[in-house]
Design an enzyme around this catalytic site. Structure first.
Site, PDB file in Angstrom:
ATOM      1  CB  CYS A  14      -0.892   0.003   1.242  1.00  0.00           C
ATOM      2  SG  CYS A  14      -1.839  -1.523   1.475  1.00  0.00           S
TER       3      CYS A  14
ATOM      4  NE  ARG B  56      -7.266  -3.674   2.021  1.00  0.00           N
ATOM      5  CZ  ARG B  56      -8.334  -4.406   2.288  1.00  0.00           C
ATOM      6  NH1 ARG B  56      -9.545  -3.871   2.212  1.00  0.00           N
ATOM      7  NH2 ARG B  56      -8.215  -5.666   2.651  1.00  0.00           N
ATOM      8  CG  LEU B  57      -2.304  -4.021  -4.297  1.00  0.00           C
ATOM      9  CD1 LEU B  57      -3.079  -3.619  -5.545  1.00  0.00           C
ATOM     10  CD2 LEU B  57      -0.838  -4.256  -4.641  1.00  0.00           C
TER      11      LEU B  57
ATOM     12  CB  ILE C  96      -2.600  -8.666  -0.612  1.00  0.00           C
ATOM     13  CG1 ILE C  96      -2.031  -7.636  -1.591  1.00  0.00           C
ATOM     14  CG2 ILE C  96      -1.926 -10.020  -0.786  1.00  0.00           C
ATOM     15  CD1 ILE C  96      -2.213  -7.966  -3.055  1.00  0.00           C
ATOM     16  CG  LEU C  97      -3.073 -10.910   3.509  1.00  0.00           C
ATOM     17  CD1 LEU C  97      -2.161 -10.698   4.704  1.00  0.00           C
ATOM     18  CD2 LEU C  97      -3.242 -12.392   3.227  1.00  0.00           C
TER      19      LEU C  97
ATOM     20  CG  ASN D 237       3.772  -0.138   2.106  1.00  0.00           C
ATOM     21  OD1 ASN D 237       3.242  -0.984   1.394  1.00  0.00           O
ATOM     22  ND2 ASN D 237       4.919   0.429   1.795  1.00  0.00           N
TER      23      ASN D 237
ATOM     24  CG  ASP E 209      -0.964  -8.199   7.040  1.00  0.00           C
ATOM     25  OD1 ASP E 209      -1.946  -7.503   6.733  1.00  0.00           O
ATOM     26  OD2 ASP E 209       0.042  -8.308   6.304  1.00  0.00           O
TER      27      ASP E 209
ATOM     28  CB  ILE F 255      11.808  -9.105 -20.166  1.00  0.00           C
ATOM     29  CG1 ILE F 255      10.887  -8.347 -19.205  1.00  0.00           C
ATOM     30  CG2 ILE F 255      12.227  -8.218 -21.328  1.00  0.00           C
ATOM     31  CD1 ILE F 255       9.671  -7.744 -19.841  1.00  0.00           C
TER      32      ILE F 255
END
Length: 594
Positions: A2, A52-53, A55-56, A78, A103, A290
């Site tokens: 985050c 916020r990203l 994930i949990l 974060n 968490d 890549i």
């Protein structure tokens, strides 16, 4: 993963604090596109921001800033805590209850019970701040190995902190005065070393440190550092320790409520991750790599072969000079502080993002822990030669003077080494250097417009068991921490992607740090290879090649226009591509912030 930020002051700011914290949050939205939040204290003198990203616990219960039932503690966090489930279970046995499966809430309850000692229980990557509404204090901490960044600016009793330098600058409160130490560090290393930043007055909180703000006063302490002990001498025991520690770390790094992918370069480290991941994961594993049209740089075919052997769903992105040139402006825009690295992570992160992946694992850290760089052989050789010349002080001074008049960058840096004491630190500076000391001063004066006298950086090294352990310590705390980890964070988060590094794990490091250096740092990462018999011989036996792009060719041809405007003193040798690249990055960054 985050974005976090905060503003602390002794005085009531009322509406202005809302405007300021909104600016901080807006600067961090790319780090957390799923949700945003702001907390402002009743007295209007403390504000926390979060993007916020998810994930949990993907539900709204994971919203931040997060508080407890009585609203005494507020947290903005974060990172990821990989042992949060074990900690949660222990806290429940002590009578704590939870309203989420995050968490974040575990950190909050652990801090309530343990205070600053909570840091010794956390396994993961993190930067967080906890405001105590009762004691009127703010506790700010960064993970032991510096995977997650945290910047702060103090002006009198006021403090602003954030995940990125740009977010602090976005408040328009700090002056944009370029830091002499920051720019010198960048020119001599290719990255800005903590605690410095490119802006005077803004600092980077060092890894393994915490801050406490109380009534406008700021206190800082270290809570963890690396110590290599070299006690285990049995090869078979060392192999078993490494294997079990790696499996344990990878298992913890797969904890997620969304799928986890792997960056696959074709090297030993990323192949090791995939090989061991396949022993503990039965479902689909997505891998990303890549590829290039330039055959001498292309590892696409090898990565595809590795993916096929370990049954991963592979995604490859072939980059040409023209495609890379189109991507370059977005990369330059994403840079938080100048760096000579990061473009590769930016590109492969885009591949994962296009596949709607939110979490990936990277093999970063293997070279530093298991002796994969030539620095582990060359630096001890340099020190031995330097110590012999030390006995003939006249010859040493003469050699340093002669070398300082060469145009070849390697000889100039060697002259710096001979002009200093023959320590591990000075040899490392020479080995990893970009511009020599006097060159850096010339360039610095060109940009800042003043005739400055800058002393060489003073040696900074915690004594380790062996010389090779000291090289490992420097690679971890310098090159890896200030460049590789920082670039990995910024460039992955530019795509809203969480990048995890199982080889950069406190528990793993503490377990393998007891292995004697002649085993742990054996050439060609032999201990790592022996610990993972699943590695194919056609991966193990191939010559080491870093995950690099054909920059020299691109810069000399299709990218020329990006470098044509560089107008520097004529006595600076810019034949090597990475020197031109580093100055182009610096030039562009300076234009961006003005």
């Amino acid at each position: 993963m985050c974005g976090i930020g905060g503003i602390l002051t002794e005085y009531t700011l009322s509406r202005s604090i809302e405007n300021l914290i909104t600016k901080v949050r807006s600067s961090l939205i790319h780090r957390g596109p799923d949700d945003q939040g702001i907390y402002i204290s009743p007295e209007k003198n403390v504000a926390l921001a979060h993007t916020r990203l998810s994930i949990l616990d993907l539900s709204s219960a994971g919203h931040q800033p997060m508080t407890m039932e009585n609203q005494r503690y507020w947290i903005t966090f974060n990172g990821e805590i990989y042992n949060f489930q074990e900690l949660r279970s222990q806290l429940q046995k002590q009578g704590e209850t939870f309203k989420s499966h995050t968490d974040t809430e575990v950190i909050l309850k652990l801090y309530k019970n343990k205070g600053k000692d909570c840091l010794h229980y956390l396994r993961g990557m993190f930067a967080f701040a906890i405001w105590d509404n009762q004691e009127k204090t703010c506790f700010i901490a960064r993970d032991p190995l510096g995977i997650k960044p945290l910047y702060y600016w103090q002006d009198g009793s006021n403090l602003i902190f954030a995940s990125e330098l740009k977010a602090i600058l976005g408040t328009k409160l700090p002056s944009k005065n370029i830091s002499v130490e920051g720019i010198y560090s960048y020119l001599t290393r290719g990255s800005v070393a903590e605690p410095y930043t490119m802006i005077e007055g803004i600092k980077c909180l060092e890894a393994g440190h915490w801050l406490q703000w109380r009534s406008g006063n700021l206190h800082k302490e270290s809570y963890w550092n690396i110590e290599f002990k070299s006690e285990i001498t049995s090869p078979s025991e060392a192999q078993e320790i490494v294997r079990q520690a790696l499996i344990d770390s990878i298992k913890h790094h797969f904890v997620s409520d969304v799928p986890v992918g792997i960056f696959l370069s074709g090297g030993i480290d990323s192949t090791s991750l995939l090989a061991l991941a396949r022993t503990i994961q039965t479902g689909t594993i997505n891998t990303y790599s890549i590829a290039f049209t330039e055959e001498e740089y292309n590892e696409g075919d090898l990565a595809s072969k590795i993916a096929q052997k370990f049954d991963s769903k592979h995604h490859e992105y072939k980059i040409t000079s023209s495609i890379a040139k189109k991507i370059l402006p977005n990369f330059l825009q994403a840079i938080d502080q100048p760096t000579i690295d990061g473009f590769n992570t930016f590109c492969v992160s885009q591949v994962a993002n296009n596949d709607r992946t939110k979490v990936v694992l990277s093999g970063l850290g293997g070279d530093e822990l298991f002796g994969g760089y030539s620095s582990f052989q060359k630096i001890p050789q340099m020190i031995k030669i330097g110590q012999k010349i030390d006995k003939l002080s006249y010859l040493k001074r003469l050699s340093a003077y002669i070398l300082s008049n060469f145009k070849d960058p390697r000889y100039l840096r060697l002259g710096d080494f001979l002009g200093s004491n023959s320590s591990t630190f000075s040899a490392y500076q020479c080995f990893r250097g970009i511009f020599a000391h006097q060159e850096a001063i010339t360039i610095l004066n060109y940009y800042l417009g003043n005739d400055r006298v800058i002393e060489r950086e003073k040696p900074s090294l915690i004594s380790q068991a062996t010389l090779e352990d000291e090289v490992s310590y420097l690679e971890i705390t310098r090159y890896m921490r200030n460049q590789l980890l920082r670039d990995s964070d910024v460039m992955s988060m530019a795509h809203g992607l969480e990048l995890r590094v199982p080889l950069v794990d406190r528990v793993l490091l503490e377990k393998i740090s007891n292995i004697t250096s002649n085993l742990r740092l054996a050439q060609k990462k032999q201990l790592l290879i022996n610990a993972i018999p699943e590695l194919p011989q056609w991966v193990v036996n191939r010559p080491k090649r870093g995950f690099t792009f054909p920059f020299q060719r691109w810069i000399d041809n299709e990218w020329k226009d990006y470098f044509s405007s560089l107008n520097l003193p004529k006595d600076i040798n810019l034949k090597l591509w990475y020197r031109r690249w580093s100055l182009m990055i610096l030039d562009h960054w300076l234009q961006q912030i003005n």
